[in-house]
Design a protein around this motif. Structure first.
Motif, PDB file in Angstrom:
ATOM      1  N   HIS A 104       0.893  -1.044  -0.043  1.00 63.05           N
ATOM      2  CA  HIS A 104      -0.015  -0.129   0.074  1.00 63.05           C
ATOM      3  C   HIS A 104       0.807   1.232  -0.164  1.00 63.05           C
ATOM      4  O   HIS A 104       1.985   1.168   0.573  1.00 63.05           O
ATOM      5  CB  HIS A 104      -1.001   0.015   1.192  1.00 63.05           C
ATOM      6  CG  HIS A 104      -1.724  -1.198   1.468  1.00 63.05           C
ATOM      7  ND1 HIS A 104      -2.883  -1.290   0.457  1.00 63.05           N
ATOM      8  CD2 HIS A 104      -1.747  -2.193   2.134  1.00 63.05           C
ATOM      9  CE1 HIS A 104      -3.489  -2.368   0.909  1.00 63.05           C
ATOM     10  NE2 HIS A 104      -2.917  -2.967   1.846  1.00 63.05           N
ATOM     11  N   GLY A 105       0.298   2.206  -0.626  1.00 63.91           N
ATOM     12  CA  GLY A 105       0.807   3.619  -0.486  1.00 63.91           C
ATOM     13  C   GLY A 105      -0.037   4.362   0.545  1.00 63.91           C
ATOM     14  O   GLY A 105      -0.922   3.607   1.043  1.00 63.91           O
ATOM     15  N   TYR A 106       0.817   5.364   1.169  1.00 66.61           N
ATOM     16  CA  TYR A 106      -0.189   6.220   2.221  1.00 66.61           C
ATOM     17  C   TYR A 106      -0.547   7.527   1.840  1.00 66.61           C
ATOM     18  O   TYR A 106       0.128   8.284   0.896  1.00 66.61           O
ATOM     19  CB  TYR A 106       0.958   6.351   3.532  1.00 66.61           C
ATOM     20  CG  TYR A 106       0.790   5.009   4.306  1.00 66.61           C
ATOM     21  CD1 TYR A 106      -0.022   4.948   5.516  1.00 66.61           C
ATOM     22  CD2 TYR A 106       1.641   4.144   4.033  1.00 66.61           C
ATOM     23  CE1 TYR A 106       0.112   3.821   6.225  1.00 66.61           C
ATOM     24  CE2 TYR A 106       1.821   2.829   4.781  1.00 66.61           C
ATOM     25  CZ  TYR A 106       0.980   2.696   5.797  1.00 66.61           C
ATOM     26  OH  TYR A 106       0.673   1.712   6.821  1.00 66.61           O
ATOM     27  N   LEU A 107      -1.591   7.805   2.187  1.00 72.01           N
ATOM     28  CA  LEU A 107      -2.353   9.306   1.858  1.00 72.01           C
ATOM     29  C   LEU A 107      -2.089   9.732   3.342  1.00 72.01           C
ATOM     30  O   LEU A 107      -2.920   9.333   4.285  1.00 72.01           O
ATOM     31  CB  LEU A 107      -3.609   9.269   1.335  1.00 72.01           C
ATOM     32  CG  LEU A 107      -3.770   8.836   0.042  1.00 72.01           C
ATOM     33  CD1 LEU A 107      -5.374   8.736  -0.511  1.00 72.01           C
ATOM     34  CD2 LEU A 107      -2.938   9.425  -0.991  1.00 72.01           C
ATOM     35  N   LEU A 108      -1.883  11.040   3.319  1.00 70.18           N
ATOM     36  CA  LEU A 108      -2.111  12.107   4.745  1.00 70.18           C
ATOM     37  C   LEU A 108      -3.314  12.960   4.330  1.00 70.18           C
ATOM     38  O   LEU A 108      -3.076  13.797   3.473  1.00 70.18           O
ATOM     39  CB  LEU A 108      -0.676  12.591   4.847  1.00 70.18           C
ATOM     40  CG  LEU A 108      -0.579  13.329   6.280  1.00 70.18           C
ATOM     41  CD1 LEU A 108      -0.309  12.177   7.355  1.00 70.18           C
ATOM     42  CD2 LEU A 108       0.634  14.122   6.210  1.00 70.18           C
ATOM     43  N   LYS A 109      -4.379  12.760   4.891  1.00 69.57           N
ATOM     44  CA  LYS A 109      -5.497  13.577   4.521  1.00 69.57           C
ATOM     45  C   LYS A 109      -5.759  14.570   5.610  1.00 69.57           C
ATOM     46  O   LYS A 109      -5.923  14.418   6.695  1.00 69.57           O
ATOM     47  CB  LYS A 109      -6.621  12.547   4.450  1.00 69.57           C
ATOM     48  CG  LYS A 109      -8.035  13.485   4.154  1.00 69.57           C
ATOM     49  CD  LYS A 109      -9.168  12.660   3.781  1.00 69.57           C
ATOM     50  CE  LYS A 109      -9.713  11.973   4.982  1.00 69.57           C
ATOM     51  NZ  LYS A 109     -10.459  13.006   5.630  1.00 69.57           N
ATOM     52  N   ILE A 110      -5.304  15.784   5.115  1.00 72.87           N
ATOM     53  CA  ILE A 110      -5.371  17.077   6.308  1.00 72.87           C
ATOM     54  C   ILE A 110      -6.496  17.833   5.874  1.00 72.87           C
ATOM     55  O   ILE A 110      -6.917  18.382   4.777  1.00 72.87           O
ATOM     56  CB  ILE A 110      -4.357  17.686   5.881  1.00 72.87           C
ATOM     57  CG1 ILE A 110      -2.804  16.892   6.126  1.00 72.87           C
ATOM     58  CG2 ILE A 110      -4.109  19.196   6.660  1.00 72.87           C
ATOM     59  CD1 ILE A 110      -1.494  17.730   5.840  1.00 72.87           C
ATOM     60  N   ALA A 111      -7.429  17.976   7.118  1.00 74.42           N
ATOM     61  CA  ALA A 111      -8.739  18.745   7.077  1.00 74.42           C
ATOM     62  C   ALA A 111      -8.545  19.571   8.245  1.00 74.42           C
ATOM     63  O   ALA A 111      -8.723  19.082   9.404  1.00 74.42           O
ATOM     64  CB  ALA A 111      -9.728  17.648   7.089  1.00 74.42           C
ATOM     65  N   PHE A 112      -8.779  20.923   8.016  1.00 74.83           N
ATOM     66  CA  PHE A 112      -9.078  22.006   8.961  1.00 74.83           C
ATOM     67  C   PHE A 112     -10.277  22.350   8.883  1.00 74.83           C
ATOM     68  O   PHE A 112     -11.214  22.595   7.699  1.00 74.83           O
ATOM     69  CB  PHE A 112      -8.100  23.246   8.652  1.00 74.83           C
ATOM     70  CG  PHE A 112      -6.645  23.021   9.154  1.00 74.83           C
ATOM     71  CD1 PHE A 112      -6.089  23.625  10.238  1.00 74.83           C
ATOM     72  CD2 PHE A 112      -5.697  22.306   8.295  1.00 74.83           C
ATOM     73  CE1 PHE A 112      -4.658  23.685  10.542  1.00 74.83           C
ATOM     74  CE2 PHE A 112      -4.481  22.014   8.886  1.00 74.83           C
ATOM     75  CZ  PHE A 112      -4.037  22.804   9.869  1.00 74.83           C
ATOM     76  N   ASN A 113     -10.944  22.766  10.158  1.00 76.06           N
ATOM     77  CA  ASN A 113     -12.248  23.317  10.231  1.00 76.06           C
ATOM     78  C   ASN A 113     -12.162  24.371  11.040  1.00 76.06           C
ATOM     79  O   ASN A 113     -11.435  24.232  12.321  1.00 76.06           O
ATOM     80  CB  ASN A 113     -13.213  22.144  10.589  1.00 76.06           C
ATOM     81  CG  ASN A 113     -13.615  21.370   9.654  1.00 76.06           C
ATOM     82  OD1 ASN A 113     -14.249  21.705   8.618  1.00 76.06           O
ATOM     83  ND2 ASN A 113     -13.039  20.258   9.854  1.00 76.06           N
ATOM     84  N   ARG A 114     -13.105  25.388  11.165  1.00 77.20           N
ATOM     85  CA  ARG A 114     -13.074  26.525  11.960  1.00 77.20           C
ATOM     86  C   ARG A 114     -13.995  25.951  13.320  1.00 77.20           C
ATOM     87  O   ARG A 114     -15.065  25.689  13.010  1.00 77.20           O
ATOM     88  CB  ARG A 114     -13.675  27.824  11.473  1.00 77.20           C
ATOM     89  CG  ARG A 114     -13.783  28.911  12.466  1.00 77.20           C
ATOM     90  CD  ARG A 114     -14.459  30.245  12.186  1.00 77.20           C
ATOM     91  NE  ARG A 114     -13.493  30.475  10.851  1.00 77.20           N
ATOM     92  CZ  ARG A 114     -13.658  31.782  10.318  1.00 77.20           C
ATOM     93  NH1 ARG A 114     -14.942  32.559  10.740  1.00 77.20           N
ATOM     94  NH2 ARG A 114     -12.830  32.133   9.304  1.00 77.20           N
ATOM     95  N   PHE A 115     -13.694  25.889  14.534  1.00 75.52           N
ATOM     96  CA  PHE A 115     -14.103  25.416  15.493  1.00 75.52           C
ATOM     97  C   PHE A 115     -15.341  26.300  15.928  1.00 75.52           C
ATOM     98  O   PHE A 115     -15.510  27.248  15.928  1.00 75.52           O
ATOM     99  CB  PHE A 115     -13.231  25.491  16.822  1.00 75.52           C
ATOM    100  CG  PHE A 115     -14.179  25.077  18.126  1.00 75.52           C
ATOM    101  CD1 PHE A 115     -14.448  23.711  18.301  1.00 75.52           C
ATOM    102  CD2 PHE A 115     -14.129  25.964  19.104  1.00 75.52           C
ATOM    103  CE1 PHE A 115     -15.138  23.391  19.525  1.00 75.52           C
ATOM    104  CE2 PHE A 115     -14.950  25.399  20.371  1.00 75.52           C
ATOM    105  CZ  PHE A 115     -15.522  24.138  20.543  1.00 75.52           C
ATOM    106  N   ASP A 116     -16.473  25.225  16.175  1.00 78.39           N
ATOM    107  CA  ASP A 116     -17.963  25.776  16.207  1.00 78.39           C
ATOM    108  C   ASP A 116     -18.366  24.817  17.450  1.00 78.39           C
ATOM    109  O   ASP A 116     -18.639  23.786  17.202  1.00 78.39           O
ATOM    110  CB  ASP A 116     -18.660  25.365  14.878  1.00 78.39           C
ATOM    111  CG  ASP A 116     -20.046  26.270  15.024  1.00 78.39           C
ATOM    112  OD1 ASP A 116     -20.667  25.928  16.051  1.00 78.39           O
ATOM    113  OD2 ASP A 116     -20.478  26.623  13.969  1.00 78.39           O
ATOM    114  N   THR A 117     -18.780  25.805  18.351  1.00 77.83           N
ATOM    115  CA  THR A 117     -19.305  25.102  19.575  1.00 77.83           C
ATOM    116  C   THR A 117     -20.582  24.448  19.280  1.00 77.83           C
ATOM    117  O   THR A 117     -20.753  23.388  20.195  1.00 77.83           O
ATOM    118  CB  THR A 117     -19.601  26.200  20.874  1.00 77.83           C
ATOM    119  OG1 THR A 117     -20.452  27.290  20.095  1.00 77.83           O
ATOM    120  CG2 THR A 117     -18.013  26.951  21.078  1.00 77.83           C
TER     121      THR A 117
END
Length: 230
Positions: free
Chosen positions: A56-69
């Motif tokens: 297998h190859g590897y994927l680094l899946k990067i997901a940022f979100n603005r924090f919402d309470t």
């Protein structure tokens, strides 16, 4: 060493309100991601012989979100999310807890959602999920890199129990901040490289007979450049 590909993810439409969120994404060069990963790979991943696979190859899946309470209510147990409140018993069956179950939840505005490595189309995927109050189009490369470093650390510690946060935190002092801040900011659209940047923003409904456009279709690139300029 298994090759690792970096995939940046940003949802361009709020699925609850159909509001376009494209303009709130970090405008930081993907070279910041590449630099932070290379540092962690060299000093943590390789020495511990992690993420090695002949199939297998590897994927680094990067997901940022603005924090919402209101929307971000549950998080997994992780040293990066702090300790549980006194009296809250760890639930090994579930693993996710209401935010209020964490000791300093009222003050904390940065949270991480590490998950088990999973397989997609033959690739192993390491999810790096970060919710933070300062995620916006104005977040600086230094702020972004600081969050990203901890996000990758949270994902690795979650998946490889022999790793400890303290070891990764020690490496953080070796970040070359001059290099991080040397990349163009705001980065050009082409240098940001989010998944889907060559596609369209299109949301529609289907009642079984007719398709109704709710948002778009718009070219992601054209809409972004129209808003921010060249």
């Amino acid at each position: 060493m298994t090759m690792v590909e970096i995939n940046r993810v940003w949802l361009n439409v709020d699925t609850d309100t159909n509001k376009i969120t494209l303009f709130g994404r970090p405008r930081v060069s993907i070279r910041v991601d590449e630099y932070i990963w290379s540092l962690i790979e060299e000093h943590i991943v390789k020495p511990h012989k992690l993420m090695r696979s002949e199939k297998h190859g590897y994927l680094l899946k990067i997901a940022f979100n603005r924090f919402d309470t209101m929307r971000h209510r549950y998080y997994p147990l992780s040293p990066y999310n702090g300790q549980l409140r006194e009296g809250v018993k760890p639930d090994s069956a579930n693993g996710w807890y209401p935010r209020e179950d964490f000791a300093d939840s009222e003050e904390r505005t940065t949270w991480f959602s590490p998950d088990k490595i999973w397989t997609n189309c033959g690739n192993k995927v390491l999810d790096v999920n970060i919710d933070a109050a300062n995620v916006s189009e104005s977040i600086t490369p230094r702020e972004y890199a600081d969050l990203l470093f901890d996000g990758i650390g949270a994902a690795l510690v979650f998946n490889f129990k022999r790793l400890k946060r303290e070891e990764i935190d020690e490496l953080k002092s070796k970040i070359n901040w001059s290099m991080v801040e040397s990349f163009p900011f705001p980065a050009s659209f082409e240098e940001q490289q989010y998944i889907g940047d060559e596609g369209k923003i299109h949301v529609y409904s289907w009642d079984g007979r007719q398709e109704t456009n709710l948002v778009g279709p718009y070219s992601v690139r054209d809409l972004y450049l129209e808003h921010f300029g060249k």
